[in-house]
Design a protein around this motif. Structure first.
Motif, mmCIF file in Angstrom:
data_model
loop_
_atom_site.group_PDB
_atom_site.id
_atom_site.type_symbol
_atom_site.label_atom_id
_atom_site.label_comp_id
_atom_site.label_asym_id
_atom_site.label_seq_id
_atom_site.Cartn_x
_atom_site.Cartn_y
_atom_site.Cartn_z
ATOM 1 N N PRO A 78 -12.753 17.683 -6.469
ATOM 2 C CA PRO A 78 -13.788 17.015 -6.133
ATOM 3 C C PRO A 78 -13.419 15.344 -5.885
ATOM 4 O O PRO A 78 -14.202 14.884 -4.953
ATOM 5 N N ALA A 79 -12.508 14.991 -5.925
ATOM 6 C CA ALA A 79 -11.279 14.063 -5.324
ATOM 7 C C ALA A 79 -11.431 14.280 -4.473
ATOM 8 O O ALA A 79 -11.761 13.311 -3.466
ATOM 9 N N ILE A 80 -11.178 15.376 -3.648
ATOM 10 C CA ILE A 80 -10.932 15.265 -1.948
ATOM 11 C C ILE A 80 -11.933 15.845 -1.555
ATOM 12 O O ILE A 80 -12.488 14.215 -0.309
ATOM 13 N N GLU A 81 -13.513 15.852 -2.120
ATOM 14 C CA GLU A 81 -14.562 15.912 -1.497
ATOM 15 C C GLU A 81 -15.718 14.489 -1.356
ATOM 16 O O GLU A 81 -15.911 14.573 -0.528
ATOM 17 N N ALA A 82 -14.738 13.584 -2.616
ATOM 18 C CA ALA A 82 -15.830 12.550 -2.875
ATOM 19 C C ALA A 82 -15.136 11.418 -1.592
ATOM 20 O O ALA A 82 -15.309 10.621 -0.833
ATOM 21 N N ASP A 190 2.715 -3.455 4.064
ATOM 22 C CA ASP A 190 2.332 -4.013 2.840
ATOM 23 C C ASP A 190 0.362 -3.758 2.702
ATOM 24 O O ASP A 190 0.089 -4.275 1.375
ATOM 25 N N SER A 191 -0.182 -3.556 3.545
ATOM 26 C CA SER A 191 -1.501 -2.550 3.792
ATOM 27 C C SER A 191 -1.617 -1.738 3.094
ATOM 28 O O SER A 191 -2.742 -1.121 2.826
ATOM 29 N N ASP A 192 -0.567 -0.783 3.092
ATOM 30 C CA ASP A 192 -0.653 0.438 3.135
ATOM 31 C C ASP A 192 -0.614 0.678 1.543
ATOM 32 O O ASP A 192 -0.484 -0.265 0.429
ATOM 33 N N TYR A 193 -0.587 1.744 0.924
ATOM 34 C CA TYR A 193 -0.934 1.930 -0.886
ATOM 35 C C TYR A 193 -0.349 3.453 -0.841
ATOM 36 O O TYR A 193 -0.301 3.876 -0.898
ATOM 37 N N LEU A 194 0.362 3.473 -2.402
ATOM 38 C CA LEU A 194 1.195 4.481 -2.397
ATOM 39 C C LEU A 194 0.959 5.224 -3.851
ATOM 40 O O LEU A 194 0.838 4.044 -4.944
ATOM 41 N N MET A 195 -0.007 5.942 -3.852
ATOM 42 C CA MET A 195 0.183 6.755 -5.466
ATOM 43 C C MET A 195 0.958 7.783 -5.594
ATOM 44 O O MET A 195 1.047 8.969 -5.380
ATOM 45 N N PRO A 196 1.530 7.815 -6.729
ATOM 46 C CA PRO A 196 3.779 8.680 -6.815
ATOM 47 C C PRO A 196 2.428 9.347 -8.104
ATOM 48 O O PRO A 196 2.219 8.828 -9.215
ATOM 49 N N ARG A 197 3.033 10.420 -8.317
ATOM 50 C CA ARG A 197 2.835 10.858 -9.173
ATOM 51 C C ARG A 197 3.805 10.570 -11.128
ATOM 52 O O ARG A 197 4.949 11.610 -10.596
ATOM 53 N N LYS A 198 2.620 10.362 -12.112
ATOM 54 C CA LYS A 198 3.651 9.726 -13.254
ATOM 55 C C LYS A 198 4.929 10.839 -13.636
ATOM 56 O O LYS A 198 3.637 12.410 -13.690
ATOM 57 N N ILE A 213 10.110 -0.977 -1.669
ATOM 58 C CA ILE A 213 8.593 -0.199 -0.978
ATOM 59 C C ILE A 213 7.466 -1.200 -0.903
ATOM 60 O O ILE A 213 7.220 -2.428 -1.172
ATOM 61 N N LYS A 214 7.248 -1.481 0.304
ATOM 62 C CA LYS A 214 5.972 -2.881 0.365
ATOM 63 C C LYS A 214 4.812 -2.675 0.218
ATOM 64 O O LYS A 214 3.732 -3.258 0.156
ATOM 65 N N ALA A 215 4.623 -1.087 0.537
ATOM 66 C CA ALA A 215 3.334 -0.639 -0.020
ATOM 67 C C ALA A 215 2.628 -0.349 -1.824
ATOM 68 O O ALA A 215 3.509 -0.912 -3.040
ATOM 69 N N GLU A 216 1.096 -1.063 -1.982
ATOM 70 C CA GLU A 216 0.878 -1.468 -3.511
ATOM 71 C C GLU A 216 0.866 0.270 -4.409
ATOM 72 O O GLU A 216 0.315 1.062 -3.759
ATOM 73 N N VAL A 217 1.417 -0.170 -4.844
ATOM 74 C CA VAL A 217 1.811 0.968 -5.929
ATOM 75 C C VAL A 217 0.612 1.588 -6.943
ATOM 76 O O VAL A 217 0.251 0.548 -7.766
ATOM 77 N N HIS A 218 0.321 2.885 -6.929
ATOM 78 C CA HIS A 218 -1.078 2.697 -8.083
ATOM 79 C C HIS A 218 -0.532 4.365 -8.650
ATOM 80 O O HIS A 218 -0.280 5.443 -8.265
ATOM 81 N N VAL A 229 -7.977 7.628 -9.717
ATOM 82 C CA VAL A 229 -7.609 6.054 -8.564
ATOM 83 C C VAL A 229 -7.400 6.262 -7.878
ATOM 84 O O VAL A 229 -8.023 4.498 -6.969
ATOM 85 N N LEU A 230 -7.710 7.336 -7.096
ATOM 86 C CA LEU A 230 -7.798 6.928 -5.655
ATOM 87 C C LEU A 230 -9.163 6.689 -5.585
ATOM 88 O O LEU A 230 -8.756 6.189 -4.477
ATOM 89 N N LEU A 231 -10.383 6.717 -5.608
ATOM 90 C CA LEU A 231 -11.713 5.960 -5.378
ATOM 91 C C LEU A 231 -11.530 4.912 -5.886
ATOM 92 O O LEU A 231 -11.866 3.560 -5.125
ATOM 93 N N HIS A 232 -10.812 4.145 -6.748
ATOM 94 C CA HIS A 232 -10.724 3.274 -6.823
ATOM 95 C C HIS A 232 -10.096 2.309 -5.347
ATOM 96 O O HIS A 232 -10.168 1.393 -5.243
ATOM 97 N N VAL A 233 -8.720 3.127 -5.432
ATOM 98 C CA VAL A 233 -8.323 2.375 -4.180
ATOM 99 C C VAL A 233 -8.662 2.801 -3.194
ATOM 100 O O VAL A 233 -8.314 1.832 -2.385
ATOM 101 N N ILE A 234 -9.382 3.737 -2.561
ATOM 102 C CA ILE A 234 -10.582 3.151 -1.578
ATOM 103 C C ILE A 234 -11.925 2.459 -1.396
ATOM 104 O O ILE A 234 -11.809 2.151 -0.767
ATOM 105 N N ASN A 235 -12.434 2.504 -3.117
ATOM 106 C CA ASN A 235 -13.432 1.168 -2.585
ATOM 107 C C ASN A 235 -11.950 -0.440 -2.615
ATOM 108 O O ASN A 235 -12.817 -0.809 -1.394
ATOM 109 N N LYS A 236 -11.442 -0.376 -3.102
ATOM 110 C CA LYS A 236 -10.546 -1.680 -2.587
ATOM 111 C C LYS A 236 -10.042 -1.622 -1.334
ATOM 112 O O LYS A 236 -10.180 -2.811 -0.731
ATOM 113 N N ALA A 237 -9.004 -0.656 -0.304
ATOM 114 C CA ALA A 237 -8.874 -0.324 0.849
ATOM 115 C C ALA A 237 -10.610 -0.799 1.532
ATOM 116 O O ALA A 237 -9.681 -1.963 2.880
ATOM 117 N N ILE A 238 -11.455 -0.435 1.589
ATOM 118 C CA ILE A 238 -12.977 -0.447 2.186
ATOM 119 C C ILE A 238 -13.163 -2.435 1.980
ATOM 120 O O ILE A 238 -13.196 -2.842 2.605
#
Ligand SMILES: Cc1ncc(C[n+]2csc(CCOP(=O)(O)O)c2C)c(N)n1
Ligand SMILES: [Mg+2]
Length: 276
Positions: A78-82, A190-198, A213-218, A229-238
């Motif tokens: 569902p995350a990929i589809e969204a 610095d305008s990009d986002y990095l989503m590392p798995r905890k 690391i220049k990107a914003e990390v979530h 988190v991905l939908l939140h970050v996409i929302n922020k990026a938009i």
């Protein structure tokens, strides 16, 4: 168009294991594989194991059936589809092989969501699966000592970044878990986002090298958090993309901080809300 490119790693990011190890375990070849690994590189050895399966009379269909059972979190599809529905361009950059990735994503109905999959080439020839390295290290080295000899994901990201600049796309969101995802993480802007798995190696590397690391990390822990988190970050990026004079301060979120409390996330607009 959102102007956002979401780049996924595959093993332990989209699926819940390493695809090579899954197939070796499910075919009883793990012991043999690790006996031979000290004397052979990973890709040619995996290719040899596919030859072994063929000699044992195992068919491509047998391998497909194993791949179709690969563990995956129920919220990852569902995350990929969204993300796709929101107009993001989705890509995979993986040290797994194309056949395994394509089979698994087709089984889950999301293969067509991806505009590009960059991984080790593989093809079926007379009922046997052949696997080759993405980078032909016997001809020349890619020269990066952070990455395995068959693939430098940093060089792949550099190529994607150059093509994005030409196509007027603005931001990259990169999701990954492993040591091989550190080199591309260093290339993010610095305008990009990095989503590392905890609790996976990339998160540790990012925490220890946060100054690089220049990107914003979530961070995220499982498919449910990946989705949120991905939908939140996409929302922020938009939101940032639509504000030309955007001067939002960069906030670096340490991926060791634990899950982002739900009440600190901005509410998602209806179009972005997570399907129940
Ligand atoms: C020296 C060396 N050791 C091990 C490997 C194999 N390998 C490392 S991470 C990984 C999973 C990557 O998939 P993803 O990138 O989707 O996480 C695989 C198959 C290698 N290529 N070279
Ligand atoms: Mg991985």
């Amino acid at each position: 168009m959102a102007g956002i490119v979401v780049i996924f790693d595959f093993d332990s990011t989209i699926i819940e294991c390493d695809s090579d190890n899954w197939v070796l375990d499910e075919t009883g070849l793990t012991e043999k594989f690790y006996q031979l690994l000290p004397s052979m590189a990973w890709n040619p050895l995996m290719d040899k194991m596919m030859n072994e399966l063929h000699s044992q009379g195992k068919t491509i269909q047998d391998i497909v059936e194993i791949l179709n059972r690969t563990p995956m979190h129920p919220r990852t599809v569902p995350a990929i589809e969204a993300a796709y529905s929101l107009g993001c361009h989705l890509k995979i950059v993986s040290d797994a092989n194309i056949f395994f990735i394509e089979t698994i994503l087709k089984h889950h109905g999301v293969w067509n969501c991806f505009s590009e999959v960059i991984a080790n080439p593989s093809h079926v020839n007379e009922g046997r699966l052949n696997i080759c390295p993405y980078h032909d290290y016997l001809k020349s080295s890619h020269g990066c000592n952070l990455c395995p000899p068959n693939m430098c994901k940093g060089l792949v990201i550099e190529r994607i970044q150059n093509s994005l600049a030409a196509a007027g796309k603005k931001k990259i969101i990169y999701l990954g878990d492993g040591n091989g995802d550190f080199c591309p993480s260093l290339r993010l802007k610095d305008s990009d986002y990095l989503m590392p798995r905890k609790d996976f190696p990339l998160c540790d590397l990012v925490s220890k090298n946060s100054n690089k690391i220049k990107a914003e990390v979530h961070g995220w822990r499982d498919g449910k958090e990946l989705e949120h988190v991905l939908l939140h970050v996409i929302n922020k990026a938009i939101g940032e993309g639509s504000n030309i004079n955007n001067s939002t301060q960069k906030v670096s979120v340490d991926c060791k901080m634990g899950p982002i409390p739900i009440d600190t996330l901005q509410p998602l607009p209806k179009a972005l809300s997570v399907p129940q």
